[in-house]
Design an enzyme around this catalytic site. Structure first.
Site, PDB file in Angstrom:
ATOM      1  CG  ASP A 189     -21.312  10.869  32.835  1.00 23.41           C
ATOM      2  OD1 ASP A 189     -20.289  10.234  33.125  1.00 23.41           O
ATOM      3  OD2 ASP A 189     -21.311  12.056  32.475  1.00 23.41           O
ATOM      4  CG  ASP A 190     -26.627  10.554  33.409  1.00 21.00           C
ATOM      5  OD1 ASP A 190     -25.796  11.292  33.954  1.00 21.00           O
ATOM      6  OD2 ASP A 190     -27.275  10.880  32.400  1.00 21.00           O
ATOM      7  CG  HIS A 224     -23.037  12.996  36.883  1.00 21.79           C
ATOM      8  ND1 HIS A 224     -22.384  14.011  36.227  1.00 21.79           N
ATOM      9  CD2 HIS A 224     -24.032  12.600  36.039  1.00 21.79           C
ATOM     10  CE1 HIS A 224     -22.957  14.211  35.044  1.00 21.79           C
ATOM     11  NE2 HIS A 224     -23.963  13.384  34.908  1.00 21.79           N
ATOM     12  CG  HIS A 246     -28.250  14.711  35.697  1.00 21.49           C
ATOM     13  ND1 HIS A 246     -28.468  15.517  34.609  1.00 21.49           N
ATOM     14  CD2 HIS A 246     -27.203  13.915  35.356  1.00 21.49           C
ATOM     15  CE1 HIS A 246     -27.608  15.203  33.652  1.00 21.49           C
ATOM     16  NE2 HIS A 246     -26.829  14.240  34.077  1.00 21.49           N
ATOM     17  CG  HIS A 252     -24.941   8.954  29.341  1.00 23.11           C
ATOM     18  ND1 HIS A 252     -24.399   9.450  28.169  1.00 23.11           N
ATOM     19  CD2 HIS A 252     -25.029  10.001  30.196  1.00 23.11           C
ATOM     20  CE1 HIS A 252     -24.186  10.752  28.316  1.00 23.11           C
ATOM     21  NE2 HIS A 252     -24.566  11.114  29.532  1.00 23.11           N
TER      22      HIS A 252
END
Ligand code: ZN
Length: 408
Positions: free
Chosen positions: A216-217, A267, A271, A361
């Site tokens: 993620d991210d 995503h 965020h 991540h």
């Protein structure tokens, strides 16, 4: 006096007409916006000349779906972005070799011979019903005899049945009513079927254990690139839940993910904690990200992950209305917190089981370090490293608005 009232009433009447005109303009522009959002999504079950067969991932509107040397024997078609309050669905019918026309089915229901094996499809008909049919046309064409047929629409037959030729590929696209044929469809690399969003057609053995690594991210210039190197070196696939505002500077990384058969998920744009936003803000956070991904990599995400895993009923409703299943995880490495490669490795290896979704991540060097150890180790333990959509498609599929932590 009476005359004065008459004038007043006439004045009100004009105001009324003006109001109606304004509302008409507003409604019309909303309709145009809705037109740009409705899309067909579809997947095919590829029978196989060899031993492997399976469902492709759900792919996006106007993207050609085919696998070189292989052919579809079953089909599912759905819609995303259906305007709220607009009735109707997508209906489709296949002509299956040896069986003729099967009954029409609708809205992601399976038709064809996925369970029977080798019968190919020979032709298809697709149409919209309800209000949708008044506002949109559905176009489609098939790959037959080595070439795509001309576009047909709204229930016409694509392909020829009864002449011993099978369908080898398909493409579906929705256009606003009378907007005309779609432009040239996006093409998937022939040797990497549905590479963007996962497929059962690559060499996944459904009877063997599998897990989905998720990152993620990102994308992150250095760390994502290194993680991709490691994945590719081991023939492993992963899913990247990217942040929309990071996509611009990492467009080359997203192209690499798509070309390499990894999955790109949504995503949100920045965020955002979706539980703290309005329905309109949530929609925007997801739409903008999907558009950025599409611009960078030519594909649209089909799954999403809520930042912080923050979900409530309203968020789920928003996510569902946009056509996304929500993906959480069964193993949280907490890599963002400890930033220690060994801890990440230990966390995974001490509890990993078939069907797990593992949260990491790709914005930390320590996570790239952990991946270098984990990926070969997991493969050595017999796990197939697959994308979320690949695992889902082999284990019951996903529904928009539903939440998934694992696929056992
Ligand atoms: Zn996140």
């Amino acid at each position: 006096m009476l005359q004065k009232w008459k004038q007043k009433i006439q004045g009100l009447h004009y105001i009324g007409v003006l109001l109606c005109m304004c509302m008409f303009v507003v409604c019309t522009s909303m309709q145009v916006k809705a037109n740009t959002q409705l899309q067909a999504v579809y997947s095919a079950f590829f029978a196989a000349e060899g031993a492997k067969a399976g469902w492709s991932a759900e792919i996006q509107d106007n993207t050609k779906l085919y696998v070189q040397g292989n052919y579809p024997s079953a089909l599912r078609i759905g819609l995303v972005g259906q305007p709220e309050g607009m009735s109707g669905t997508v209906v489709y019918q296949v002509n299956l070799s040896g069986s003729g026309w099967l009954p029409a089915v609708e809205n992601r229901a399976e038709t064809g011979a996925a369970d029977l094996g080798q019968q190919p499809l020979e032709s298809v008909k697709v149409w919209l019903n309800g209000d949708l049919a008044n506002h949109y046309d559905i176009y489609y064409r098939v790959l037959q005899n080595g070439a795509f047929t001309p576009w047909v629409k709204n229930g016409e037959e694509a392909g020829s049945h009864g002449v011993g030729t099978r369908i080898e590929g398909l493409v579906f696209a929705i256009r606003g009513k009378d907007a005309g044929e779609p432009g040239e469809s996006l093409e998937l690399p022939a040797d990497k079927p549905a590479a963007s969003q996962g497929t059962g057609t690559r060499n996944i053995d459904p009877s063997k254990p599998m897990i989905a690594l998720t990152y993620d991210d990102g994308p992150h210039t250095a760390h994502t690139s290194r993680i991709l190197d490691i994945l590719d070196a081991h023939g492993a696939k992963a899913t990247f839940y990217v942040i929309g505002q990071e996509v611009g500077k990492g467009a080359n990384l997203l192209q690499r993910m798509a070309a390499g058969g990894h999955e790109i998920g949504n995503h949100t744009w920045a965020h955002q904690n979706l539980t703290k936003q309005s329905a309109a803000q949530r929609k925007e956070a997801l739409h903008m990200t999907a558009a950025a991904i599409e611009q960078a990599a030519g594909i649209r995400p089909t799954t999403m992950r809520a930042p912080y895993g923050a979900l409530d009923e309203k968020v789920k409703e928003s996510i569902g209305s946009l056509g996304y299943p929500s993906i959480l995880w069964s193993i949280d490495t907490l890599d963002w917190k400890h930033k220690n490669a060994q801890t990440t490795v230990d966390t995974v290896l001490s509890q990993v089981k078939d069907g797990d979704i593992i949260l990491m991540h790709d914005v930390y060097g320590a996570t790239a370090d952990a991946s270098a150890v984990l990926i070969p180790e997991l493969i050595g333990r017999g796990y197939q490293l697959v994308t979320v959509s690949e695992m889902a498609s082999l284990r019951g599929g996903m529904q928009a608005g539903s939440n998934y932590r694992r696929f056992r």
